[in-house]
Design an enzyme around this catalytic site. Structure first.
Site, PDB file in Angstrom:
ATOM      1  N   SER A 191      33.957  48.790  27.823  1.00 11.68           N
ATOM      2  CA  SER A 191      33.131  50.271  28.351  1.00 11.68           C
ATOM      3  C   SER A 191      33.722  50.699  29.793  1.00 11.68           C
ATOM      4  O   SER A 191      34.199  50.243  30.550  1.00 11.68           O
ATOM      5  CB  SER A 191      31.977  49.573  29.180  1.00 11.68           C
ATOM      6  OG  SER A 191      31.559  49.055  30.008  1.00 11.68           O
ATOM      7  N   GLU A 212      41.541  51.333  27.473  1.00  8.04           N
ATOM      8  CA  GLU A 212      41.109  51.840  27.037  1.00  8.04           C
ATOM      9  C   GLU A 212      38.832  51.722  26.856  1.00  8.04           C
ATOM     10  O   GLU A 212      38.522  50.762  26.141  1.00  8.04           O
ATOM     11  CB  GLU A 212      41.189  51.428  25.261  1.00  8.04           C
ATOM     12  CG  GLU A 212      43.349  51.392  25.682  1.00  8.04           C
ATOM     13  CD  GLU A 212      43.515  52.554  24.511  1.00  8.04           C
ATOM     14  OE1 GLU A 212      42.783  52.678  24.183  1.00  8.04           O
ATOM     15  OE2 GLU A 212      44.848  52.577  25.007  1.00  8.04           O
ATOM     16  N   CYS A 250      35.324  52.083  18.634  1.00  4.69           N
ATOM     17  CA  CYS A 250      35.057  53.120  20.098  1.00  4.69           C
ATOM     18  C   CYS A 250      35.814  54.224  18.708  1.00  4.69           C
ATOM     19  O   CYS A 250      35.492  55.327  19.880  1.00  4.69           O
ATOM     20  CB  CYS A 250      36.301  52.149  21.163  1.00  4.69           C
ATOM     21  SG  CYS A 250      38.040  51.854  19.950  1.00  4.69           S
TER      22      CYS A 250
END
Lengths: 483, 503
Positions: A191, A212, A250
């Site tokens: 996150s 990422e 994601c």
């Protein structure tokens, strides 16, 4: 591996790297082949771990985890020599005989922090890059996928060189301890909130990082006149939302933008395909992953607590806390300030936002932080061009979703809140390498005018010369004859 | 090097009022960024025409105002005019010209191959600007290190704020005055100031920060960037070693070492040689050659030579004087050591075999002192270099190809040069940047364009070829198809599709 001996382990890793063992192509190949054997020999255990941690069906476990890692290994093994080779660069002719090249070299000892939703892929895909680039590595799998974490901790030391690749298990306390150490690179998937913590810790040691992260990945559905295309689009939308770890990804579609006049038809088609794919009891039919744990279940439940949000539910909404299951749920135009529209959902809720015309989606998307991925279903080439030119995201995929993850020739990474840095394919190798510039000059050809004491004459000469090529001038000064 | 400035806040405010420039604090730093974001969102900075116009105007700036630039550099650093010409003006122009020549090509999307796994599809990588970026420059090449990154930011289509170093105040002033006259000030701005102003800028959210300077401040910049997840390029320094083998053309080698050391802002350059390592047997010859060539270049009394920059300010002068006055070290001076505190000058100084635990051996010198360390065999130098943090540059003078290969293989540095010093900076096809303590990221040439761009992946899929194997419910056959697709295995795929049994 426990933290008590962390410093000793770090020293062992550094010593291993210093011995240059990890630099050899043979060592790197060995490790990659070791990983391949792990995948082949322990496949059913891996499937079992993913089923226990996330309820992942074997098809998903192969498609999103084992298959992906295998593909990355195959690529790394076949391209390793090419990736490792220095690349010659062009040097200005006046510099003859001077040669330049770029030499990739490993960074040293790197740290990989993996996420829980693709606990296998997000641990091993970066690890493949780190090893291919010749580094020693520490892997910290996510504690929220404990069975996979255990599996990695058990098998990585037996299939790989355990002096160069180590696994540390645990949650935040372990991560914090690891972050106090000095690394040559940190690769983090997770996150934005934790991304900030990682980067702050890295700053103390000037450690470069790849983050990422996530975000709200929008999907835009334009009107598709061809009926079959429309069907394919819906299938891909459904798959792009509830397919990857049941929306907990994601790259999963977060929300959908569609023109007002097509909204109800779209909702009906989505409902159809949801039923076709998942039936009435998707957990039992092994078609989806479950919600990872109670804490995330509660978080998701909260997103639809607000009566105005709950009122916007047009399909689904049923929740089963004991089985950590939430039905595939569609919402129509929930309030824009509600959390479900401001926070990354990471779950099986699909808000649909209607627009007057599809081009308004560009403004809508731009009003939010830049996402990791954007999915646009359209055959209108002008609209496609506008999307590329007027929006910004990690990536854009036209007429499909998620699949860009499999394309190794495309860099995978975010921008802004969705992160920075990238990997997959050669980008993984590059992200764990330092590209060293090497210039070689010969002792031939030396020019004595190009040195102090400076005189007006010398300066004059330079002025006359500099109108043509400044690099030539600089090189001349340091002693090359000009033709 | 530190961010401290001798000017007080009052002085800064007074000067700014006189110049009618903005004194930056948190509040107006935020509105500055906001204004630039507004400009960026109009799309103005994305066009090829806008980018090339700005870059052409920067060429005009350095051409038309050349004498002002020389004057500022003289004032700030006593930089010899020829050095200013070559390393600041010429290099800046070269950078602009590279951009102008290649930009059209760089701006085009790069096609990417696609495989069976995503068939049918096509893919490309599109370069897009990041948005609004911050460039924090250094004092030693205050024109080049300000304009070169700014040129990169512009070439990539960004809006940019430049914060020149306050330690070179005349140049900082000049840039603040000239840039708005030549470039589009709705997208490119200069903010002057010291710690307070830089802090205010660093509190804002930028889309990228490029900082040139030292590791201590580099950490501060990265920590500030972390709050906003802003990617950074840190161009830092280090102790750049020069290994000198005995089989070299000594005359040429020595000239090149001197040019790279004292010819580059009198050793105050991030790529200057910091220490030499050579064999005990060769050292006397090397030192003699250095001494005689130094005299040839700078005369018998180098403090009088006009061809050497001075030390930038008293604070750095004191720092360097202290390094020399260290008990363990002062006896090791074999050449030079003269100082003029009033004119802030130090002569080219050679020191032989200072103790490894002395301060001068631990810290980046960034001045006209050159250490010579002797070893028994030249290969022993590699151990010494590898025991320290990775430098920005590493140099080797040798004719032995095997030694050269070993050097390149076993030493990690930002960049390396064989048989010369510093030059790699000028080759725009090479990335310029550090590794480890010497920094992260790189720029120059296309690397500048790339560093200020986002490389957006774009995948075009067609609606045809939709394998039902992707979708649930997941049957055994579908799983086999998936396996074959993921493995890029055409035969396996065909066999599965036609129903051939699998073992």
């Amino acid at each position: 591996m426990d933290l008590v001996h962390l410093e000793d382990n770090m020293e062992e890793l550094r010593e291993c790297f210093r011995s240059r063992k990890t630099k050899s192509a043979a060592w790197r190949r060995d490790q990659l082949e070791g990983l391949m054997r792990l995948l082949k020999e322990k496949e059913s255990e891996i499937f079992k771990a993913l089923k226990e941690d996330l309820g992942k069906p074997p098809a998903e476990a192969y498609r999103d985890e084992v298959g992906v890692v295998r593909k990355s290994l195959n690529l790394a093994l076949s391209c390793l020599d090419d990736w490792m080779a220095p690349k010659k660069v062009h040097v200005p002719r006046i510099g003859f005989p001077t040669t330049g090249e770029l030499v990739p070299e490993p960074l040293g000892v790197v740290l990989i922090l993996a996420c829980w939703n693709f606990p296998f892929t997000l641990a091993l895909d970066p690890l493949i890059g780190a090893i291919a680039a010749g580094n020693a590595a520490v892997l910290k799998p996510s504690e929220l996928a404990p069975v996979t974490s255990s599996l990695l901790a058990e098998y990585i030391p037996t299939y790989l060189d355990n002096k160069a690749v180590k696994v540390f298990q645990g949650g935040s306390p372990v991560a914090e301890r690891l972050l106090e150490m000095k690394w040559d690179k940190i690769f983090f998937t997770g996150s934005p909130r934790v991304g900030r913590i990682i980067m702050s810790a890295a700053a103390k040691h000037l450690t470069p990082v790849t983050l990422e992260l996530g975000g709200k990945c929008p999907a835009v559905l334009d009107h598709l006149p061809n009926h079959r295309d429309g069907e394919v689009a819906i299938r891909r939308l459904v798959n792009g939302k509830w397919g990857p770890c049941y929306g907990q990804a994601c790259v999963a579609i977060d929300y959908l933008l569609v023109e007002e006049k097509h909204a109800s038809a779209t909702i009906n088609h989505l409902k159809d395909w949801i039923t076709k794919f998942y039936g009435d009891r998707p957990l039992e039919t092994n078609s989806i992953s479950r919600i990872v744990n109670k804490s995330h279940f509660k978080r998701l439940r909260n997103l639809v607590q607000d009566p105005t949000v709950a009122a916007s539910i047009v399909h689904g909404g049923h929740m089963d806390e004991d089985n950590l299951f939430i039905e595939p749920t569609i919402l129509l135009n929930p309030p824009s300030e509600s959390e479900i529209m401001t926070e990354e959902i990471f779950g099986p809720f699909l808000p649909i936002i209607t627009l007057k015309k599809i081009e308004d989606s560009i403004e809508f998307v731009n009003s939010k932080p830049r996402a990791l991925a954007m999915y646009v279903f359209t055959k209108n080439e002008n609209f496609q061009k506008r999307v590329i030119a007027e929006t910004s995201s990690g990536s854009v995929t036209f007429n499909d979703a998620i699949i860009q993850f499999l394309c190794d020739t495309l860099p995978f990474g975010g921008i802004g809140e969705s992160g920075f840095g990238r990997y997959h394919g050669k980008f993984s190798f590059d992200t764990f390498s330092h590209e060293k510039a090497v210039l070689r000059r010969s002792f031939l050809i030396e020019l004595s005018f190009g040195s102090p004491p400076w005189s007006d004459y010398k300066l004059q000469f330079l002025r006359a010369a500099y109108n043509f090529d400044y690099i030539q001038v600089f090189l001349m000064l340091l002693g090359l004859k000009r033709k | 090097m530190s961010l401290t400035s001798t000017a007080t806040k009052q002085q800064v405010v007074k000067e700014a009022e006189e110049k009618k420039t903005m004194v930056v604090d948190s509040k107006n730093a935020a509105s500055l960024v906001s204004e630039l974001r507004g400009t960026f969102s109009t799309g103005k900075t994305r066009s090829y025409e806008w980018r090339t116009t700005q870059i052409k105007n920067i060429i005009k700036l350095v051409e038309e105002r050349e004498s002002d630039i020389f004057e500022a550099l003289r004032s700030d650093l006593s930089k010899p005019e020829l050095e200013s010409f070559v390393s600041e003006i010429s290099m800046t122009k070269a950078s602009c010209k590279t951009m102008l020549k290649e930009l059209k090509h760089w701006m085009k999307p790069e096609p990417a191959k696609t495989k069976l796994t995503t068939f049918p599809s096509s893919a490309e990588i599109v370069s897009e600007p990041l948005g609004v970026v911050l460039v924090i420059s250094a004092w030693n090449y205050p024109v080049l290190l300000s304009l070169d990154p700014v040129i990169g930011a512009i070439a990539a289509g960004n809006a940019v704020v430049l914060k020149p170093s306050e330690v070179a105040p005349a140049t900082s002033s000049l840039l603040a005055k000239l840039l708005p006259e030549y470039v589009d000030k709705s997208a490119i701005r200069v903010v002057e100031g010291a710690v307070a102003e830089t802090t205010a800028l660093l509190e804002q959210r930028w889309d990228k920060i490029l900082y040139t300077g030292n590791g201590k401040v580099g950490r501060i910049v990265m920590a500030a960037a972390a709050k906003h997840l802003t990617p950074v390029v840190l161009e830092l320094g280090g102790k750049n070693p020069v290994v000198v083998d005995s089989n070299v053309n000594l005359k040429v080698a020595v000239r090149r070492i001197i040019a790279g050391k004292w010819g580059c802002n009198n050793g105050q350059a991030c790529i200057s040689p910091d220490y030499i390592i050579t064999t005990k047997s060769f050292a006397p010859q090397l030192i003699d050659a250095l001494k005689s060539t130094l005299e040839e270049f700078y005369g018998k009394d180098p403090l009088q030579s006009k061809d050497l920059s001075r030390i930038v300010n008293s604070s750095h002068f004191q720092r360097l004087a202290q390094l020399l006055d260290d008990d363990k070290v002062s006896g090791k001076i074999v050449h030079g050591g003269q100082r003029d505190e009033k004119r802030i000058k130090i002569a080219p100084t050679l020191l032989l075999d200072v103790p490894h635990n002395s301060l001068i051996m631990k810290e980046e010198i960034f001045g006209p002192l050159l250490l010579i360390i002797t070893v028994d065999k030249v290969e022993d130098s590699f151990v010494i270099i590898n025991s320290r943090s990775k430098p920005l540059a590493a140099y080797l003078f040798t004719n032995d190809k095997a030694l050269e290969k070993k050097f390149v293989d076993s030493i990690s540095a930002g960049g390396m040069l064989i048989n010369d010093t510093c030059l790699h900076l000028a080759v725009h096809t090479l990335p310029f940047g550090g590794v480890g303590e010497s920094g992260m990221g790189s720029y120059h040439g296309k690397f500048s364009f790339d560093t200020f761009s986002h490389k957006k992946a774009v995948l075009y899929r067609s609606f045809g070829g939709d394998a039902s194997a992707r979708y649930p419910p997941y049957t055994l056959k579908k799983q086999r198809v998936l396996r074959a697709l993921l493995n890029g295995d055409i035969i396996g795929l065909i066999l599965t599709l036609i129903g051939w049994p699998r073992k």
